[in-house]
Design a protein around this motif. Structure first.
Motif, mmCIF file in Angstrom:
data_model
loop_
_atom_site.group_PDB
_atom_site.id
_atom_site.type_symbol
_atom_site.label_atom_id
_atom_site.label_comp_id
_atom_site.label_asym_id
_atom_site.label_seq_id
_atom_site.Cartn_x
_atom_site.Cartn_y
_atom_site.Cartn_z
ATOM 1 N N THR A 1 1.455 7.868 -58.951
ATOM 2 C CA THR A 1 0.583 8.280 -57.850
ATOM 3 C C THR A 1 1.015 9.621 -57.276
ATOM 4 O O THR A 1 0.184 10.481 -56.980
ATOM 5 N N GLU B 1 -1.191 13.188 -58.199
ATOM 6 C CA GLU B 1 -2.044 13.188 -57.012
ATOM 7 C C GLU B 1 -3.111 14.285 -57.140
ATOM 8 O O GLU B 1 -2.965 15.241 -57.923
ATOM 9 N N PRO B 2 -4.204 14.173 -56.380
ATOM 10 C CA PRO B 2 -5.320 15.116 -56.513
ATOM 11 C C PRO B 2 -4.929 16.587 -56.416
ATOM 12 O O PRO B 2 -5.459 17.421 -57.164
ATOM 13 N N HIS C 1 -1.299 10.328 -48.967
ATOM 14 C CA HIS C 1 -2.289 9.578 -49.736
ATOM 15 C C HIS C 1 -3.374 8.965 -48.848
ATOM 16 O O HIS C 1 -4.354 8.434 -49.364
ATOM 17 N N SER D 1 -11.886 5.733 -54.466
ATOM 18 C CA SER D 1 -10.627 6.371 -54.846
ATOM 19 C C SER D 1 -10.761 7.861 -55.155
ATOM 20 O O SER D 1 -11.439 8.250 -56.109
ATOM 21 N N HIS E 1 -8.026 9.457 -55.950
ATOM 22 C CA HIS E 1 -7.010 9.637 -56.982
ATOM 23 C C HIS E 1 -7.589 9.565 -58.394
ATOM 24 O O HIS E 1 -7.037 10.168 -59.319
ATOM 25 N N THR E 2 -8.673 8.816 -58.574
ATOM 26 C CA THR E 2 -9.320 8.809 -59.892
ATOM 27 C C THR E 2 -10.505 9.782 -59.931
ATOM 28 O O THR E 2 -10.835 10.300 -60.997
ATOM 29 N N VAL F 1 -3.628 6.568 -63.639
ATOM 30 C CA VAL F 1 -3.685 6.758 -62.183
ATOM 31 C C VAL F 1 -4.380 5.573 -61.526
ATOM 32 O O VAL F 1 -3.919 5.057 -60.498
ATOM 33 N N ARG G 1 -2.904 2.940 -58.598
ATOM 34 C CA ARG G 1 -3.528 2.690 -57.293
ATOM 35 C C ARG G 1 -3.779 1.203 -57.060
ATOM 36 O O ARG G 1 -3.632 0.693 -55.947
#
Length: 200
Positions: free
Chosen positions: A20, A24-25, A77, A135, A137-138, A166, A170
């Motif tokens: 994560t 991360e983004p 996050h 999400s 993150h995805t 990822v 999460r």
């Protein structure tokens, strides 16, 4: 009697946290802005990619850390959905500022299209976040891979397993459900691909 055994640890949780954090983004955004900058106009494009990365990744993460240090929300996050409704508009201001700068100084169309795609994604995700914790993150890696595929070709689809990894992290960390990570990936890729294709 007090136990002398060391506390048990969950290797899945430890691995998930590392994934994560590493994927991360922000990190995806920095990579895709530089890659699209290079594709658009080589070294001049790289400079514009750096600018895009500042407004889409660096300034937003500074905003998130600023609020986190003051206790306005949790860590970077942003686990609570309600906190995201405050954080996202701040990110949108940064991205809009970047778009304005690019329009004024005539940035390469592909770089501008990428950042406008980010803005469109933020608008869609802000609407969804009002009632559901989708999400990011995805969404971000899926969007980045979709854009990279349009720019560089289908070979970049080999990066798709990163989205799965990822998403797994999460879910294991209980930050999202399976539905939320899948929806994030689908929406992120869809919005990014459509907007980037139309504007590039």
């Amino acid at each position: 009697m007090t136990s002398t055994e060391p506390p048990t640890t969950n290797p899945d949780l430890s691995t998930a946290r590392r994934i994560t954090d590493a994927l991360e983004p922000k990190n995806w955004l920095l990579v895709i802005t530089l890659a699209i900058g290079w594709h658009a106009d080589r070294w001049t494009g790289i400079a514009w990619g750096l600018i895009a990365g500042v407004f889409s990744a660096v300034l937003p993460i500074l905003w998130i850390k600023w609020g986190g240090r003051r206790g306005y929300w949790g860590d970077r996050h942003i686990r609570r959905r309600q906190d995201r409704l405050v954080v996202i508009p701040g990110i949108m201001v940064s991205v809009l500022s970047g778009i304005a700068l690019m329009l004024i100084f005539d940035a390469p169309s592909e770089v501008l299209a990428l950042v406008v795609a980010m803005m469109a994604s933020l608008i869609v995700f802000m609407a969804i976040t009002a009632f559901w914790k989708i999400s990011f993150h995805t969404a971000v890696p899926a969007g980045a891979i979709a854009v990279a595929t349009l720019a560089f070709g289908s070979l970049t689809l080999l990066a798709c397993p990163f989205i799965i990894v990822v998403g797994w992290s999460r879910v294991v960390l209980k930050n999202h459900t399976l539905a939320q990570v899948v929806a994030g990936a689908v929406a992120g890729a869809g919005v990014a691909a459509v907007v980037f294709s139309l504007l590039r």
